[in-house]
Design an enzyme around this catalytic site. Structure first.
Site, PDB file in Angstrom:
ATOM      1  N   HIS A 143       0.847  -1.190   0.000  1.00  0.00           N
ATOM      2  CA  HIS A 143       0.000   0.000   0.000  1.00  0.00           C
ATOM      3  C   HIS A 143       0.885   1.244   0.000  1.00  0.00           C
ATOM      4  O   HIS A 143       2.039   1.206   0.440  1.00  0.00           O
ATOM      5  CB  HIS A 143      -0.899   0.011   1.232  1.00  0.00           C
ATOM      6  CG  HIS A 143      -1.938  -1.048   1.225  1.00  0.00           C
ATOM      7  ND1 HIS A 143      -3.027  -1.008   2.065  1.00  0.00           N
ATOM      8  CD2 HIS A 143      -2.074  -2.185   0.496  1.00  0.00           C
ATOM      9  CE1 HIS A 143      -3.788  -2.071   1.856  1.00  0.00           C
ATOM     10  NE2 HIS A 143      -3.225  -2.804   0.908  1.00  0.00           N
TER      11      HIS A 143
ATOM     12  N   GLU B 149       0.895   3.910   1.858  1.00  0.00           N
ATOM     13  CA  GLU B 149       1.371   4.307   3.183  1.00  0.00           C
ATOM     14  C   GLU B 149       2.502   3.389   3.662  1.00  0.00           C
ATOM     15  O   GLU B 149       3.503   3.859   4.214  1.00  0.00           O
ATOM     16  CB  GLU B 149       0.229   4.294   4.201  1.00  0.00           C
ATOM     17  CG  GLU B 149      -0.913   5.223   3.856  1.00  0.00           C
ATOM     18  CD  GLU B 149      -1.998   4.587   2.988  1.00  0.00           C
ATOM     19  OE1 GLU B 149      -3.103   5.144   2.947  1.00  0.00           O
ATOM     20  OE2 GLU B 149      -1.747   3.538   2.344  1.00  0.00           O
TER      21      GLU B 149
ATOM     22  N   CYS C 258      -6.032   1.911   5.429  1.00  0.00           N
ATOM     23  CA  CYS C 258      -6.620   0.674   5.940  1.00  0.00           C
ATOM     24  C   CYS C 258      -6.074   0.385   7.340  1.00  0.00           C
ATOM     25  O   CYS C 258      -5.105   1.010   7.790  1.00  0.00           O
ATOM     26  CB  CYS C 258      -6.312  -0.478   4.986  1.00  0.00           C
ATOM     27  SG  CYS C 258      -4.593  -1.046   5.083  1.00  0.00           S
TER      28      CYS C 258
ATOM     29  N   CYS D 196      -2.257  -0.287   7.484  1.00  0.00           N
ATOM     30  CA  CYS D 196      -1.445   0.925   7.356  1.00  0.00           C
ATOM     31  C   CYS D 196      -1.517   1.771   8.623  1.00  0.00           C
ATOM     32  O   CYS D 196      -0.501   2.316   9.067  1.00  0.00           O
ATOM     33  CB  CYS D 196      -1.882   1.726   6.138  1.00  0.00           C
ATOM     34  SG  CYS D 196      -1.509   0.882   4.573  1.00  0.00           S
TER      35      CYS D 196
END
Length: 155
Positions: A53, A55, A83, A86
């Site tokens: 992801h 992040e 999410c 993260c």
């Protein structure tokens, strides 16, 4: 334009560029002491790594650049609602602030919301969709003692 809007604009620009490369619409900017330390996008489409992801990739890049896992005082600016994975990683890294442009409600019509995961994680372990169970193993406590001993010898 406020600092928040400036950095969120950068995150959105990264997300848009990622769409153009076949990726998902997620970008992140990690800022420490007013300096952009790392930028990243969601790279699942390249790596097939479900943890890739924006992040997470920004945290990894910042930690490598700064030579430390401690990102205390940093802020992350994300194009979308981070999410739970993260969010947890940002907490573990000591990141103090998170700002995001698009909400889970914005993402839901496109299958990109993580609200259901947040809801599941809020339940007791026995009620979650994933089996989570502590299975004590004899001498498991020695593992941590061994780590502490090795760490102390290196200091």
């Amino acid at each position: 334009m406020t600092g928040e809007n400036h950095y969120l604009g950068q995150a959105i620009a990264l997300a848009r560029a990622n769409i153009g490369k076949g990726g998902r619409p997620f970008g992140a900017v990690l800022v420490q002491d007013g300096e952009v330390v790392a930028t990243a996008v969601n790279e699942i489409h390249i790596s097939n790594d479900p943890t890739s992801h924006a992040e997470m990739n920004a945290i990894r890049a910042a930690s490598r650049r700064l030579g430390t896992p401690d990102l205390k005082g940093s802020a992350v600016y994300a194009s979308g609602h981070p999410c739970p994975m993260c969010m947890a990683a940002m907490r573990l890294a000591g990141i103090g602030s998170v700002f995001y442009a698009c909400s889970n409600d914005d993402a839901a019509p496109f299958g990109l919301s993580t609200a259901a995961i947040y809801e599941d994680l809020a339940k007791p372990f026995a009620e979650q969709s994933m089996t989570i169970r502590h299975v004590p193993v004899q001498s498991q406590g020695e593992l941590y003692a061994e780590w502490a001993e090795v760490r102390n010898r290196r200091q």
